[in-house]
Design a protein around this motif. Structure first.
Motif, short mmCIF file in Angstrom:
data_model
loop_
_atom_site.label_atom_id
_atom_site.label_comp_id
_atom_site.label_asym_id
_atom_site.label_seq_id
_atom_site.Cartn_x
_atom_site.Cartn_y
_atom_site.Cartn_z
N MET A 1 0.85 -1.18 0.00
CA MET A 1 0.00 0.00 0.00
C MET A 1 0.90 1.25 0.00
N THR A 2 0.62 2.18 -0.86
CA THR A 2 1.40 3.41 -0.91
C THR A 2 0.88 4.41 0.13
N ARG A 3 1.80 5.21 0.63
CA ARG A 3 1.42 6.24 1.59
C ARG A 3 0.65 7.33 0.88
N MET A 4 -0.35 7.83 1.55
CA MET A 4 -1.14 8.94 1.01
C MET A 4 -0.58 10.22 1.59
N ALA A 5 0.40 10.81 0.89
CA ALA A 5 1.16 11.94 1.41
C ALA A 5 0.45 13.27 1.15
N PHE A 6 0.76 14.23 2.04
CA PHE A 6 0.34 15.61 1.87
C PHE A 6 1.45 16.51 2.39
N GLU A 7 1.36 17.80 2.10
CA GLU A 7 2.37 18.73 2.58
C GLU A 7 2.35 18.73 4.10
N HIS A 8 3.51 18.59 4.69
CA HIS A 8 3.55 18.33 6.13
C HIS A 8 3.02 19.48 6.99
N VAL A 9 2.57 19.07 8.17
CA VAL A 9 2.08 19.96 9.22
C VAL A 9 2.88 19.59 10.47
N THR A 10 3.34 20.57 11.20
CA THR A 10 4.02 20.30 12.46
C THR A 10 3.10 20.73 13.60
N ILE A 11 2.90 19.83 14.55
CA ILE A 11 2.09 20.17 15.72
C ILE A 11 2.99 20.10 16.95
N MET B 1 2.84 18.98 26.03
CA MET B 1 4.10 18.55 26.64
C MET B 1 5.29 19.07 25.84
N HIS B 2 5.01 19.93 24.86
CA HIS B 2 6.02 20.54 23.97
C HIS B 2 6.71 19.52 23.07
N LEU B 3 6.02 18.42 22.81
CA LEU B 3 6.52 17.42 21.88
C LEU B 3 6.08 17.80 20.48
N MET B 4 7.04 17.92 19.57
CA MET B 4 6.73 18.28 18.19
C MET B 4 6.59 17.00 17.36
N ARG B 5 5.59 17.01 16.50
CA ARG B 5 5.37 15.90 15.57
C ARG B 5 5.16 16.47 14.17
N ARG B 6 5.81 15.85 13.23
CA ARG B 6 5.65 16.26 11.83
C ARG B 6 4.75 15.22 11.16
N ILE B 7 3.61 15.69 10.68
CA ILE B 7 2.60 14.82 10.07
C ILE B 7 2.61 15.11 8.56
N SER B 8 2.81 14.05 7.77
CA SER B 8 2.92 14.27 6.32
C SER B 8 2.15 13.26 5.48
N LEU C 1 -11.81 10.09 -0.43
CA LEU C 1 -11.33 11.42 -0.08
C LEU C 1 -9.85 11.49 -0.39
N ASN C 2 -9.37 12.68 -0.78
CA ASN C 2 -7.94 12.79 -1.08
C ASN C 2 -7.15 13.19 0.18
N ALA C 3 -5.85 13.04 0.11
CA ALA C 3 -4.98 13.30 1.26
C ALA C 3 -5.03 14.75 1.72
#
Length: 83
Positions: free
Chosen positions: A1-11, A15-22, A58-60
């Motif tokens: 299965m291919t990843r359904m990528a989008f332009e990343h968002v950082t949250i 707790m000041h933990l950063m996550r990059r969601i792409s 739905l699209n990514a």
């Protein structure tokens, strides 16, 4: 299965933990495992968007938008790259 990528968002959570969601898969994982317990309507919409994207309904980019709205609803800091 291919990843359904989008332009990343950082949250940044409370707790000041950063996550990059792409991609749909990482958005779904963060929503399921790391989201605050008191979720609202936009959280539910974002979870459903992930399901719909995986089913091809739905699209990514729509998942990205729903994820950002859910983060804002949960008072999670969002840093979006300009599109």
């Amino acid at each position: 299965m291919t990843r359904m990528a989008f332009e990343h968002v950082t949250i940044t959570d409370r707790m000041h933990l950063m996550r990059r969601i792409s991609c749909v898969e990482s958005a779904d994982e963060v929503l399921a495992k790391y989201w605050p317990r008191n979720c609202g309507e936009k959280y539910i919409t974002a979870r459903q968007a992930c399901v719909d994207a995986r089913a091809g309904r739905l699209n990514a980019d729509a998942v990205r938008d729903a994820f950002v709205e859910a983060a804002k609803e949960a008072s999670i800091f969002v840093n979006e790259r300009s599109r």
